[in-house]
Design a protein around this motif. Structure first.
Motif, PDB file in Angstrom:
ATOM      1  N   LYS A 112      -5.289  -6.736 -27.209  1.00  0.00           N
ATOM      2  CA  LYS A 112      -6.359  -5.735 -27.276  1.00  0.00           C
ATOM      3  C   LYS A 112      -5.761  -4.378 -26.958  1.00  0.00           C
ATOM      4  O   LYS A 112      -5.022  -4.224 -25.982  1.00  0.00           O
ATOM      5  N   LEU A 113      -6.065  -3.362 -27.784  1.00  0.00           N
ATOM      6  CA  LEU A 113      -5.686  -1.979 -27.528  1.00  0.00           C
ATOM      7  C   LEU A 113      -6.946  -1.253 -27.097  1.00  0.00           C
ATOM      8  O   LEU A 113      -7.984  -1.376 -27.741  1.00  0.00           O
ATOM      9  N   MET A 114      -6.854  -0.500 -26.013  1.00  0.00           N
ATOM     10  CA  MET A 114      -8.024   0.128 -25.440  1.00  0.00           C
ATOM     11  C   MET A 114      -7.774   1.607 -25.165  1.00  0.00           C
ATOM     12  O   MET A 114      -6.677   1.995 -24.771  1.00  0.00           O
ATOM     13  N   MET A 115      -8.823   2.423 -25.387  1.00  0.00           N
ATOM     14  CA  MET A 115      -8.788   3.840 -25.032  1.00  0.00           C
ATOM     15  C   MET A 115     -10.119   4.134 -24.357  1.00  0.00           C
ATOM     16  O   MET A 115     -11.175   3.819 -24.907  1.00  0.00           O
ATOM     17  N   GLY A 116     -10.085   4.688 -23.124  1.00  0.00           N
ATOM     18  CA  GLY A 116     -11.358   4.909 -22.461  1.00  0.00           C
ATOM     19  C   GLY A 116     -11.261   5.667 -21.159  1.00  0.00           C
ATOM     20  O   GLY A 116     -10.223   6.206 -20.788  1.00  0.00           O
ATOM     21  N   MET A 117     -12.393   5.673 -20.450  1.00  0.00           N
ATOM     22  CA  MET A 117     -12.529   6.335 -19.167  1.00  0.00           C
ATOM     23  C   MET A 117     -12.127   5.370 -18.049  1.00  0.00           C
ATOM     24  O   MET A 117     -12.337   4.168 -18.172  1.00  0.00           O
ATOM     25  N   LEU A 118     -11.583   5.910 -16.967  1.00  0.00           N
ATOM     26  CA  LEU A 118     -11.045   5.086 -15.892  1.00  0.00           C
ATOM     27  C   LEU A 118     -11.575   5.544 -14.533  1.00  0.00           C
ATOM     28  O   LEU A 118     -10.974   6.403 -13.872  1.00  0.00           O
ATOM     29  N   PRO A 119     -12.711   5.008 -14.084  1.00  0.00           N
ATOM     30  CA  PRO A 119     -13.158   5.324 -12.721  1.00  0.00           C
ATOM     31  C   PRO A 119     -12.124   4.794 -11.729  1.00  0.00           C
ATOM     32  O   PRO A 119     -11.740   3.630 -11.806  1.00  0.00           O
ATOM     33  N   SER A 120     -11.661   5.656 -10.835  1.00  0.00           N
ATOM     34  CA  SER A 120     -10.486   5.324 -10.035  1.00  0.00           C
ATOM     35  C   SER A 120     -10.572   5.787  -8.592  1.00  0.00           C
ATOM     36  O   SER A 120     -11.339   6.681  -8.251  1.00  0.00           O
ATOM     37  N   LEU A 121      -9.708   5.207  -7.789  1.00  0.00           N
ATOM     38  CA  LEU A 121      -9.386   5.709  -6.459  1.00  0.00           C
ATOM     39  C   LEU A 121      -7.926   6.140  -6.507  1.00  0.00           C
ATOM     40  O   LEU A 121      -7.054   5.332  -6.811  1.00  0.00           O
ATOM     41  N   HIS A 126       3.335  11.207  -7.747  1.00  0.00           N
ATOM     42  CA  HIS A 126       3.798  10.963  -6.377  1.00  0.00           C
ATOM     43  C   HIS A 126       2.756  10.257  -5.514  1.00  0.00           C
ATOM     44  O   HIS A 126       2.693  10.463  -4.302  1.00  0.00           O
ATOM     45  N   GLY A 127       1.926   9.443  -6.127  1.00  0.00           N
ATOM     46  CA  GLY A 127       0.900   8.693  -5.405  1.00  0.00           C
ATOM     47  C   GLY A 127       0.534   7.442  -6.186  1.00  0.00           C
ATOM     48  O   GLY A 127       1.163   7.102  -7.185  1.00  0.00           O
ATOM     49  N   ALA A 128      -0.497   6.760  -5.738  1.00  0.00           N
ATOM     50  CA  ALA A 128      -0.916   5.513  -6.376  1.00  0.00           C
ATOM     51  C   ALA A 128      -2.357   5.653  -6.869  1.00  0.00           C
ATOM     52  O   ALA A 128      -3.053   6.606  -6.538  1.00  0.00           O
ATOM     53  N   PHE A 129      -2.775   4.693  -7.681  1.00  0.00           N
ATOM     54  CA  PHE A 129      -4.159   4.643  -8.112  1.00  0.00           C
ATOM     55  C   PHE A 129      -4.596   3.194  -8.251  1.00  0.00           C
ATOM     56  O   PHE A 129      -3.789   2.294  -8.433  1.00  0.00           O
ATOM     57  N   LEU A 130      -5.899   2.996  -8.150  1.00  0.00           N
ATOM     58  CA  LEU A 130      -6.539   1.717  -8.415  1.00  0.00           C
ATOM     59  C   LEU A 130      -7.729   2.045  -9.301  1.00  0.00           C
ATOM     60  O   LEU A 130      -8.557   2.887  -8.937  1.00  0.00           O
ATOM     61  N   ASN A 131      -7.783   1.456 -10.498  1.00  0.00           N
ATOM     62  CA  ASN A 131      -8.910   1.772 -11.374  1.00  0.00           C
ATOM     63  C   ASN A 131      -9.488   0.528 -12.020  1.00  0.00           C
ATOM     64  O   ASN A 131      -8.878  -0.538 -12.035  1.00  0.00           O
ATOM     65  N   PHE A 132     -10.685   0.735 -12.528  1.00  0.00           N
ATOM     66  CA  PHE A 132     -11.430  -0.305 -13.224  1.00  0.00           C
ATOM     67  C   PHE A 132     -11.901   0.329 -14.518  1.00  0.00           C
ATOM     68  O   PHE A 132     -12.546   1.375 -14.492  1.00  0.00           O
ATOM     69  N   THR A 133     -11.570  -0.268 -15.628  1.00  0.00           N
ATOM     70  CA  THR A 133     -11.912   0.351 -16.900  1.00  0.00           C
ATOM     71  C   THR A 133     -13.410   0.567 -17.014  1.00  0.00           C
ATOM     72  O   THR A 133     -14.209  -0.249 -16.591  1.00  0.00           O
ATOM     73  N   GLY A 134     -13.770   1.700 -17.568  1.00  0.00           N
ATOM     74  CA  GLY A 134     -15.170   2.052 -17.757  1.00  0.00           C
ATOM     75  C   GLY A 134     -15.506   2.066 -19.235  1.00  0.00           C
ATOM     76  O   GLY A 134     -14.987   1.244 -20.000  1.00  0.00           O
ATOM     77  N   PRO A 135     -16.330   3.020 -19.665  1.00  0.00           N
ATOM     78  CA  PRO A 135     -16.679   3.100 -21.081  1.00  0.00           C
ATOM     79  C   PRO A 135     -15.414   3.238 -21.925  1.00  0.00           C
ATOM     80  O   PRO A 135     -14.515   4.004 -21.592  1.00  0.00           O
ATOM     81  N   LYS A 136     -15.377   2.481 -23.019  1.00  0.00           N
ATOM     82  CA  LYS A 136     -14.139   2.464 -23.798  1.00  0.00           C
ATOM     83  C   LYS A 136     -14.391   2.057 -25.237  1.00  0.00           C
ATOM     84  O   LYS A 136     -15.441   1.542 -25.584  1.00  0.00           O
ATOM     85  N   ILE A 137     -13.377   2.280 -26.033  1.00  0.00           N
ATOM     86  CA  ILE A 137     -13.297   1.769 -27.394  1.00  0.00           C
ATOM     87  C   ILE A 137     -12.083   0.867 -27.411  1.00  0.00           C
ATOM     88  O   ILE A 137     -11.018   1.239 -26.906  1.00  0.00           O
ATOM     89  N   ASN A 138     -12.227  -0.330 -27.959  1.00  0.00           N
ATOM     90  CA  ASN A 138     -11.049  -1.188 -28.044  1.00  0.00           C
ATOM     91  C   ASN A 138     -10.977  -1.875 -29.395  1.00  0.00           C
ATOM     92  O   ASN A 138     -11.967  -2.001 -30.105  1.00  0.00           O
ATOM     93  N   PHE A 139      -9.783  -2.266 -29.729  1.00  0.00           N
ATOM     94  CA  PHE A 139      -9.481  -2.969 -30.965  1.00  0.00           C
ATOM     95  C   PHE A 139      -8.789  -4.270 -30.591  1.00  0.00           C
ATOM     96  O   PHE A 139      -7.788  -4.253 -29.869  1.00  0.00           O
ATOM     97  N   THR A 140      -9.321  -5.390 -31.044  1.00  0.00           N
ATOM     98  CA  THR A 140      -8.770  -6.699 -30.709  1.00  0.00           C
ATOM     99  C   THR A 140      -8.183  -7.350 -31.951  1.00  0.00           C
ATOM    100  O   THR A 140      -8.814  -7.365 -33.013  1.00  0.00           O
ATOM    101  N   HIS A 141      -6.986  -7.875 -31.805  1.00  0.00           N
ATOM    102  CA  HIS A 141      -6.337  -8.647 -32.867  1.00  0.00           C
ATOM    103  C   HIS A 141      -5.676  -9.859 -32.209  1.00  0.00           C
ATOM    104  O   HIS A 141      -4.731  -9.705 -31.442  1.00  0.00           O
ATOM    105  N   LYS A 142      -6.212 -11.046 -32.485  1.00  0.00           N
ATOM    106  CA  LYS A 142      -5.747 -12.301 -31.891  1.00  0.00           C
ATOM    107  C   LYS A 142      -5.780 -12.206 -30.366  1.00  0.00           C
ATOM    108  O   LYS A 142      -6.831 -12.012 -29.801  1.00  0.00           O
ATOM    109  N   ASN A 143      -4.629 -12.320 -29.680  1.00  0.00           N
ATOM    110  CA  ASN A 143      -4.579 -12.290 -28.209  1.00  0.00           C
ATOM    111  C   ASN A 143      -4.313 -10.905 -27.630  1.00  0.00           C
ATOM    112  O   ASN A 143      -4.138 -10.756 -26.425  1.00  0.00           O
TER     113      ASN A 143
END
Length: 129
Positions: free
Chosen positions: A60-69, A41-58
């Motif tokens: 990217k799958l990412m799992m990580g921490m999200l510092p947010s407001l 019932h609200g909004a958020f704005l975040n910027f990805t932080g420390p993460k693990i990602n997997f890239t294949h061509k164009n």
């Protein structure tokens, strides 16, 4: 929740062992991504932080921490929380070229009437780098 973390570990392990030569597994602290969305019932704005990602061509799958407001009007009676609060979430994202689709999870602490719980959200964003 425990099963979710075990499942994520198995997923990341599977990505690592199933790499093709066009694929790449990477760990980093910031990727130049900003995401806005809806949660609990609200909004958020975040910027990805420390993460693990997997890239294949164009893609990217990412799992990580999200510092947010988090932006949410407190509807309780009596003393109230601030409308804008800094918080840390965790989540998953799919990035295709410059467009980001994210599923974050944020923890709401217990109150006098509710138990503490994880709340899922949905967001869309942009990759600047």
């Amino acid at each position: 929740m425990k099963k979710l973390f075990y499942g994520c570990g198995i997923f990341v392990s599977g990505l690592y062992f199933s790499q093709e030569k066009d694929s790449k597994l990477n760990v980093s602290f910031f990727d130049g991504i900003a995401v806005a969305g809806y949660v609990d019932h609200g909004a958020f704005l975040n910027f990805t932080g420390p993460k693990i990602n997997f890239t294949h061509k164009n893609t990217k799958l990412m799992m990580g921490m999200l510092p947010s407001l988090r932006i949410k009007q407190d509807q309780s009676s009596g003393t109230k929380n601030s409308t804008i609060m800094p918080t840390l979430g965790v989540g998953f994202a799919v990035i295709y070229k410059k467009i980001v689709l994210q599923i974050p999870f944020y923890y709401n602490t217990k109150t006098s009437i509710d138990d503490g719980s994880w709340k899922p959200g949905i967001g869309i964003g942009y990759k600047f780098k």
